[in-house]
Enzyme design. Sequence first.
Site, PDB file in Angstrom:
ATOM      1  NE  ARG A  38      40.994  43.923  36.761  1.00  0.00           N
ATOM      2  CZ  ARG A  38      41.265  42.816  37.401  1.00  0.00           C
ATOM      3  NH1 ARG A  38      42.334  42.733  38.164  1.00  0.00           N
ATOM      4  NH2 ARG A  38      40.475  41.760  37.291  1.00  0.00           N
ATOM      5  CG  ASP A  63      44.556  47.705  39.366  1.00  0.00           C
ATOM      6  OD1 ASP A  63      44.075  47.339  40.462  1.00  0.00           O
ATOM      7  OD2 ASP A  63      45.298  46.981  38.684  1.00  0.00           O
ATOM      8  CB  VAL A  64      40.658  49.015  43.690  1.00  0.00           C
ATOM      9  CG1 VAL A  64      39.456  49.616  42.954  1.00  0.00           C
ATOM     10  CG2 VAL A  64      40.586  47.495  43.712  1.00  0.00           C
ATOM     11  CE1 TYR A 172      33.554  37.781  46.827  1.00  0.00           C
ATOM     12  CE2 TYR A 172      31.867  36.483  47.926  1.00  0.00           C
ATOM     13  CZ  TYR A 172      32.224  37.547  47.126  1.00  0.00           C
ATOM     14  OH  TYR A 172      31.258  38.391  46.636  1.00  0.00           O
ATOM     15  CB  THR A 207      28.256  38.579  37.550  1.00  0.00           C
ATOM     16  OG1 THR A 207      28.809  38.051  38.766  1.00  0.00           O
ATOM     17  CG2 THR A 207      27.105  39.505  37.863  1.00  0.00           C
TER      18      THR A 207
HETATM   19  N1  LIG Z   1      27.468  38.235  41.690  1.00  0.00           N
HETATM   20  C1  LIG Z   1      27.084  37.964  42.933  1.00  0.00           C
HETATM   21  O1  LIG Z   1      26.286  37.051  43.185  1.00  0.00           O
HETATM   22  C2  LIG Z   1      27.622  38.778  44.087  1.00  0.00           C
HETATM   23  C3  LIG Z   1      27.114  38.502  45.362  1.00  0.00           C
HETATM   24  C4  LIG Z   1      27.580  39.246  46.446  1.00  0.00           C
HETATM   25  C5  LIG Z   1      28.512  40.241  46.234  1.00  0.00           C
HETATM   26  N2  LIG Z   1      29.000  40.479  44.985  1.00  0.00           N
HETATM   27  C6  LIG Z   1      29.991  41.544  44.821  1.00  0.00           C
HETATM   28  O2  LIG Z   1      29.579  42.424  43.799  1.00  0.00           O
HETATM   29  C7  LIG Z   1      30.726  43.083  43.256  1.00  0.00           C
HETATM   30  C8  LIG Z   1      30.659  43.012  41.737  1.00  0.00           C
HETATM   31  O3  LIG Z   1      30.774  41.645  41.358  1.00  0.00           O
HETATM   32  P1  LIG Z   1      30.120  41.044  40.034  1.00  0.00           P
HETATM   33  O4  LIG Z   1      29.250  39.931  40.475  1.00  0.00           O
HETATM   34  O5  LIG Z   1      29.564  42.117  39.181  1.00  0.00           O
HETATM   35  O6  LIG Z   1      31.430  40.379  39.390  1.00  0.00           O
HETATM   36  P2  LIG Z   1      32.170  40.614  37.991  1.00  0.00           P
HETATM   37  O7  LIG Z   1      31.195  40.590  36.859  1.00  0.00           O
HETATM   38  O8  LIG Z   1      33.286  39.625  38.010  1.00  0.00           O
HETATM   39  O9  LIG Z   1      32.731  42.105  38.097  1.00  0.00           O
HETATM   40  C9  LIG Z   1      33.797  42.428  38.948  1.00  0.00           C
HETATM   41  C10 LIG Z   1      34.331  43.779  38.512  1.00  0.00           C
HETATM   42  O10 LIG Z   1      35.403  44.129  39.404  1.00  0.00           O
HETATM   43  C11 LIG Z   1      36.500  44.516  38.588  1.00  0.00           C
HETATM   44  N3  LIG Z   1      37.786  44.374  39.266  1.00  0.00           N
HETATM   45  C12 LIG Z   1      38.376  43.263  39.764  1.00  0.00           C
HETATM   46  N4  LIG Z   1      39.575  43.571  40.267  1.00  0.00           N
HETATM   47  C13 LIG Z   1      39.748  44.916  40.103  1.00  0.00           C
HETATM   48  C14 LIG Z   1      40.782  45.834  40.415  1.00  0.00           C
HETATM   49  N5  LIG Z   1      41.920  45.444  40.985  1.00  0.00           N
HETATM   50  N6  LIG Z   1      40.596  47.142  40.109  1.00  0.00           N
HETATM   51  C15 LIG Z   1      39.471  47.552  39.533  1.00  0.00           C
HETATM   52  N7  LIG Z   1      38.466  46.736  39.168  1.00  0.00           N
HETATM   53  C16 LIG Z   1      38.614  45.432  39.470  1.00  0.00           C
HETATM   54  C17 LIG Z   1      36.401  43.649  37.356  1.00  0.00           C
HETATM   55  O11 LIG Z   1      37.210  44.162  36.302  1.00  0.00           O
HETATM   56  P3  LIG Z   1      37.850  43.207  35.147  1.00  0.00           P
HETATM   57  O12 LIG Z   1      36.783  43.041  34.094  1.00  0.00           O
HETATM   58  O13 LIG Z   1      39.030  43.999  34.704  1.00  0.00           O
HETATM   59  O14 LIG Z   1      38.211  41.909  35.793  1.00  0.00           O
HETATM   60  C18 LIG Z   1      34.911  43.771  37.098  1.00  0.00           C
HETATM   61  O15 LIG Z   1      34.621  44.990  36.462  1.00  0.00           O
HETATM   62  C19 LIG Z   1      31.941  42.390  43.881  1.00  0.00           C
HETATM   63  O16 LIG Z   1      32.428  43.164  44.945  1.00  0.00           O
HETATM   64  C20 LIG Z   1      31.357  41.085  44.387  1.00  0.00           C
HETATM   65  O17 LIG Z   1      32.098  40.538  45.456  1.00  0.00           O
HETATM   66  C21 LIG Z   1      28.575  39.766  43.905  1.00  0.00           C
END
Ligand SMILES: NC(=O)c1ccc[n+]([C@@H]2O[C@H](COP(=O)([O-])OP(=O)(O)OC[C@H]3O[C@@H](n4cnc5c(N)ncnc54)[C@H](OP(=O)(O)O)[C@@H]3O)[C@@H](O)[C@H]2O)c1
Length: 254
Positions: A38, A63-64, A172, A207
Amino acid sequence: MSTDHAQVAVVTGANKGIGREITRQLAQRGLVVYLGARDEQRGRAAERDLRAEGHDVRFLQLDVTDAESVSRAAKRLDSEVGTVRVLVNNAGIGGPMHPPSQTPADQVRTVYETNVFGVITVTNALLPLLRRSGSARIVNVSSVVGSLTAAAENVDPSGVHPPGAFPTMLSYATSKSALNAVTLTYANELRGTGILVNAASPGFVATDINFHHGVLTVEEGARVPVLLATLPDNGPTGTFLGENGTAEGQVLPW
Ligand SMILES: NC(=O)c1ccc[n+]([C@@H]2O[C@H](COP(=O)([O-])OP(=O)(O)OC[C@H]3O[C@@H](n4cnc5c(N)ncnc54)[C@H](OP(=O)(O)O)[C@@H]3O)[C@@H](O)[C@H]2O)c1
């Protein structure tokens, strides 16, 4: 770099965390990957780093939660490549991890805007390009905390939370339950079209979303989403697969 023969993937929220690693792993497999972000600066920085490793990765402003941004991205993809083989709906936010009694409805709405409605907006915008591929994959990055079966049994099948302590965060967890339902609905509509639609649970990955309390690396967290993104034509659709350290992953209950 030509996209004449290379297959194209789009990953949302790819400027950091699991999404960035999914982007890297798909590019390593020879796909041209559009790195959705985004924020232009953060997206360009990730693009620069991954291109420096030799990958054909292209920043895509996306930006989703912004329908115009999604529409612009779809138009650009249409004119640049015409066909998309892989869509990974990875962008997600955590929001305040409060139990239902302490969660105002507006907080739920905000999390759903990204984790649920964002996925629908992006998927519908890219479906015409995915259909053109004839053999496409959609991967929705969900979480085991979205499993209604696990919630009903109060047991976390991934073992992260002790039995009897299934997490109760309203926004969440239920956004991921809704995402799971969305995944199944698309999978059923698209059966027989060559488009396989599945949900991935990456495991508890260190993360920003969990302030790096996760125990897995992003390399480990990207594994199941990449597995589902690169399924063969006879692969499953409408499944929920989680990371458990095995080659085939763990089929999770919805
Ligand atoms: N980490 C875990 O343990 C875990 C476990 C289960 C599921 N997940 C899922 O894995 C996915 C990735 O998470 P992550 O752990 O890698 O977290 P992260 O490091 O916080 O990354 C999240 C990403 O989503 C982007 N984002 C947020 N809102 C957005 C929007 N409106 N439009 C476009 N991009 C957007 C963020 O961009 P910005 O940098 O601009 O904020 C970032 O690039 C998520 O769906 C999360 O729910 C994670």
